[in-house]
Design a protein around this motif. Structure first.
Motif, short mmCIF file in Angstrom:
data_model
loop_
_atom_site.label_atom_id
_atom_site.label_comp_id
_atom_site.label_asym_id
_atom_site.label_seq_id
_atom_site.Cartn_x
_atom_site.Cartn_y
_atom_site.Cartn_z
N CYS A 26 0.81 -1.21 0.00
CA CYS A 26 0.00 0.00 0.00
C CYS A 26 0.85 1.27 0.00
O CYS A 26 0.35 2.35 0.27
CB CYS A 26 -0.97 -0.01 1.18
N ARG A 54 -7.90 8.83 -5.29
CA ARG A 54 -8.70 9.20 -4.12
C ARG A 54 -9.39 7.99 -3.49
O ARG A 54 -9.36 7.82 -2.28
CB ARG A 54 -9.75 10.23 -4.49
N GLU A 55 -10.02 7.14 -4.30
CA GLU A 55 -10.78 6.00 -3.76
C GLU A 55 -9.89 5.05 -2.96
O GLU A 55 -10.20 4.74 -1.80
CB GLU A 55 -11.52 5.25 -4.85
N PRO A 56 -8.78 4.54 -3.53
CA PRO A 56 -7.95 3.63 -2.73
C PRO A 56 -7.31 4.30 -1.52
O PRO A 56 -7.07 3.64 -0.52
CB PRO A 56 -6.91 3.10 -3.72
N GLY A 58 -8.87 6.53 0.27
CA GLY A 58 -9.98 6.59 1.21
C GLY A 58 -10.27 5.25 1.87
O GLY A 58 -10.65 5.20 3.05
N THR A 59 -10.08 4.16 1.14
CA THR A 59 -10.38 2.84 1.70
C THR A 59 -9.20 2.23 2.45
O THR A 59 -9.35 1.24 3.14
CB THR A 59 -10.77 1.85 0.58
N GLY A 60 -8.01 2.83 2.26
CA GLY A 60 -6.82 2.28 2.90
C GLY A 60 -6.08 1.28 2.04
O GLY A 60 -5.04 0.78 2.43
N ALA A 61 -6.63 0.96 0.85
CA ALA A 61 -5.93 0.05 -0.06
C ALA A 61 -4.59 0.66 -0.48
O ALA A 61 -3.64 -0.05 -0.77
CB ALA A 61 -6.79 -0.24 -1.28
N HIS A 63 -2.00 3.37 1.08
CA HIS A 63 -1.73 4.08 2.33
C HIS A 63 -0.89 5.33 2.10
O HIS A 63 -1.16 6.39 2.66
CB HIS A 63 -1.02 3.16 3.33
#
Length: 86
Positions: A26, A54-56, A58-61, A63
């Protein structure tokens, strides 16, 4: 995430850009070269790249992502300066 996934996200969000991606898990480091950066401040350029992931983020996928961002002429100068003297 995989390198190919990070590259695909950036290249989809910034069509026509050239990307170099390193890292694993990550945490990634990227170099992005795009004509879209012309006239933008370094912060605005980085914000454009961050929008693409932005999406990954936000999800922590994803880091952490460190980046260097260039216009094509800046990248050519950078490459010329990095080339070893003959």
């Amino acid at each position: 995430m995989e390198i190919a996934e990070v590259r695909a996200l950036i290249e989809t969000g910034l069509p026509g850009c050239e990307t170099l991606v390193e890292g694993e898990g990550c945490n990634f480091s990227v170099v992005v070269v795009s004509q879209a950066f012309e006239g933008l401040s370094p912060v605005k350029r980085q914000q454009r790249v961050l929008e693409t992931v932005r999406e990954p983020l936000g999800t922590g996928a994803l880091h952490a992502i460190s980046m260097k961002v260039y216009t094509p002429p800046e990248w050519q100068r950078e490459a010329a300066n990095a080339a070893p003297a003959a």
